[in-house]
Write a protein that holds these residues in place. Structure first.
Motif, PDB file in Angstrom:
ATOM      1  N   ALA A  38       0.852  -1.196   0.000  1.00 58.63           N
ATOM      2  CA  ALA A  38       0.000   0.000   0.000  1.00 58.63           C
ATOM      3  C   ALA A  38       0.887   1.245   0.000  1.00 58.63           C
ATOM      4  O   ALA A  38       1.888   1.287   0.727  1.00 58.63           O
ATOM      5  CB  ALA A  38      -0.897  -0.004   1.225  1.00 58.63           C
ATOM      6  N   TYR A  40       0.746   4.091   1.381  1.00 57.40           N
ATOM      7  CA  TYR A  40       0.976   4.699   2.695  1.00 57.40           C
ATOM      8  C   TYR A  40       1.901   3.860   3.574  1.00 57.40           C
ATOM      9  O   TYR A  40       2.316   4.322   4.635  1.00 57.40           O
ATOM     10  CB  TYR A  40      -0.344   4.984   3.418  1.00 57.40           C
ATOM     11  CG  TYR A  40      -1.301   3.812   3.465  1.00 57.40           C
ATOM     12  CD1 TYR A  40      -1.164   2.789   4.394  1.00 57.40           C
ATOM     13  CD2 TYR A  40      -2.340   3.733   2.550  1.00 57.40           C
ATOM     14  CE1 TYR A  40      -2.030   1.708   4.414  1.00 57.40           C
ATOM     15  CE2 TYR A  40      -3.229   2.658   2.569  1.00 57.40           C
ATOM     16  CZ  TYR A  40      -3.066   1.651   3.506  1.00 57.40           C
ATOM     17  OH  TYR A  40      -3.931   0.591   3.522  1.00 57.40           O
ATOM     18  N   ASN A  41       2.242   2.649   3.147  1.00 58.27           N
ATOM     19  CA  ASN A  41       3.156   1.796   3.920  1.00 58.27           C
ATOM     20  C   ASN A  41       4.567   1.742   3.338  1.00 58.27           C
ATOM     21  O   ASN A  41       5.424   1.045   3.893  1.00 58.27           O
ATOM     22  CB  ASN A  41       2.600   0.377   4.028  1.00 58.27           C
ATOM     23  CG  ASN A  41       1.510   0.257   5.068  1.00 58.27           C
ATOM     24  OD1 ASN A  41       1.366   1.099   5.936  1.00 58.27           O
ATOM     25  ND2 ASN A  41       0.719  -0.794   4.965  1.00 58.27           N
ATOM     26  N   ARG A 159      -3.025  -3.876  12.364  1.00 62.24           N
ATOM     27  CA  ARG A 159      -4.090  -4.056  11.380  1.00 62.24           C
ATOM     28  C   ARG A 159      -5.327  -3.291  11.816  1.00 62.24           C
ATOM     29  O   ARG A 159      -5.618  -3.190  12.992  1.00 62.24           O
ATOM     30  CB  ARG A 159      -4.443  -5.533  11.216  1.00 62.24           C
ATOM     31  CG  ARG A 159      -3.341  -6.324  10.572  1.00 62.24           C
ATOM     32  CD  ARG A 159      -3.811  -7.707  10.124  1.00 62.24           C
ATOM     33  NE  ARG A 159      -2.739  -8.370   9.436  1.00 62.24           N
ATOM     34  CZ  ARG A 159      -2.448  -8.216   8.145  1.00 62.24           C
ATOM     35  NH1 ARG A 159      -3.172  -7.419   7.408  1.00 62.24           N
ATOM     36  NH2 ARG A 159      -1.448  -8.857   7.588  1.00 62.24           N
ATOM     37  N   ASN A 160      -6.035  -2.759  10.810  1.00 62.61           N
ATOM     38  CA  ASN A 160      -7.348  -2.173  11.046  1.00 62.61           C
ATOM     39  C   ASN A 160      -8.252  -2.574   9.887  1.00 62.61           C
ATOM     40  O   ASN A 160      -7.901  -3.484   9.125  1.00 62.61           O
ATOM     41  CB  ASN A 160      -7.256  -0.653  11.255  1.00 62.61           C
ATOM     42  CG  ASN A 160      -6.863   0.115  10.006  1.00 62.61           C
ATOM     43  OD1 ASN A 160      -6.903  -0.400   8.887  1.00 62.61           O
ATOM     44  ND2 ASN A 160      -6.481   1.369  10.186  1.00 62.61           N
ATOM     45  N   GLU A 161      -9.376  -1.899   9.738  1.00 60.64           N
ATOM     46  CA  GLU A 161     -10.320  -2.264   8.676  1.00 60.64           C
ATOM     47  C   GLU A 161      -9.732  -2.122   7.269  1.00 60.64           C
ATOM     48  O   GLU A 161     -10.219  -2.726   6.322  1.00 60.64           O
ATOM     49  CB  GLU A 161     -11.628  -1.444   8.794  1.00 60.64           C
ATOM     50  CG  GLU A 161     -11.475   0.051   8.617  1.00 60.64           C
ATOM     51  CD  GLU A 161     -11.004   0.800   9.867  1.00 60.64           C
ATOM     52  OE1 GLU A 161     -10.812   2.025   9.772  1.00 60.64           O
ATOM     53  OE2 GLU A 161     -10.796   0.160  10.922  1.00 60.64           O
ATOM     54  N   ASN A 162      -8.671  -1.354   7.125  1.00 62.68           N
ATOM     55  CA  ASN A 162      -8.015  -1.170   5.820  1.00 62.68           C
ATOM     56  C   ASN A 162      -6.878  -2.162   5.587  1.00 62.68           C
ATOM     57  O   ASN A 162      -6.225  -2.127   4.561  1.00 62.68           O
ATOM     58  CB  ASN A 162      -7.475   0.256   5.691  1.00 62.68           C
ATOM     59  CG  ASN A 162      -8.577   1.289   5.743  1.00 62.68           C
ATOM     60  OD1 ASN A 162      -9.632   1.097   5.145  1.00 62.68           O
ATOM     61  ND2 ASN A 162      -8.348   2.354   6.475  1.00 62.68           N
ATOM     62  N   GLY A 163      -6.602  -3.022   6.569  1.00 62.01           N
ATOM     63  CA  GLY A 163      -5.509  -3.976   6.442  1.00 62.01           C
ATOM     64  C   GLY A 163      -4.325  -3.564   7.284  1.00 62.01           C
ATOM     65  O   GLY A 163      -4.470  -2.920   8.320  1.00 62.01           O
ATOM     66  N   ILE A 165      -1.232  -1.558   8.577  1.00 65.16           N
ATOM     67  CA  ILE A 165      -0.893  -0.134   8.659  1.00 65.16           C
ATOM     68  C   ILE A 165       0.441   0.000   9.383  1.00 65.16           C
ATOM     69  O   ILE A 165       0.655  -0.592  10.436  1.00 65.16           O
ATOM     70  CB  ILE A 165      -1.961   0.651   9.469  1.00 65.16           C
ATOM     71  CG1 ILE A 165      -3.349   0.470   8.874  1.00 65.16           C
ATOM     72  CG2 ILE A 165      -1.589   2.119   9.611  1.00 65.16           C
ATOM     73  CD1 ILE A 165      -3.553   1.134   7.549  1.00 65.16           C
TER      74      ILE A 165
END
Length: 175
Positions: A38, A40-41, A159-163, A165
């Motif tokens: 991603a 942002y990662n 991890r959150n709802e977007n995978g 992070i």
């Protein structure tokens, strides 16, 4: 996950312009069946620690604050692939000694605190995708990318709802 423990690592983040360049290049110039990291990662890991207590996290922060490394730049234009882990990555051209002067003490301090002993030597890279069973096909090479490094971060990996992070929780300026 135990209360008071977080998955932490130190890393160098990419500025938004570099993230946009890498993301666009991946989308238009690299073929693989695996998802790309991603945007942002995207980062370069300096020292990975795994699960860290709050007390050890504070010790890492205090140690990192005392490091004295001058700003430097990293240049990227080459990709590589680790078959054993399926990691496809960008690797820096001729990494400056300042990069090792930043990473090695952070890695060594994690070992001194008995947090984590890395089985591999420091190998600077920006992971582009994981779990690729075969090396992704690069249709067009990336344009040379120069990343100025004047800060680094302590990241919390969760991890959150977007995978997955990688959240910067502390910033350290190079002097």
């Amino acid at each position: 996950m135990e209360t008071g423990k977080r998955r932490l690592f130190f890393g160098i983040g990419l500025e938004s312009q570099a993230v946009e360049l890498v993301s666009a290049w991946l989308l238009h110039s690299v073929n693989t069946s695996r998802p790309f990291t991603a945007p942002y990662n995207l980062h370069l890991t300096l020292a990975f620690y795994g699960m860290v207590t709050d007390d050890d996290a504070q010790a890492l922060i205090e140690y990192a604050t005392k490091l004295n490394v001058t700003p430097f730049s990293l240049s990227f234009e080459e990709t590589a692939y680790w078959q054993h882990s399926g990691i496809f990555y960008l690797k820096p051209n001729s990494p400056p000694t300042a990069l090792s002067a930043l990473a090695e003490p952070l890695r060594d301090y994690g070992e001194k605190l008995n947090i984590y002993t890395n089985p591999y030597p420091f190998s600077p890279h920006i992971t582009l995708c994981r779990g690729a069973k075969k090396q992704p096909e690069v249709v067009n090479p990336i344009m040379p990318l120069v990343i100025p490094v004047n800060r680094f971060y302590l990241y919390h990996s969760h991890r959150n709802e977007n995978g997955l992070i990688y959240e910067p929780i502390k910033t350290f300026l190079l002097s």
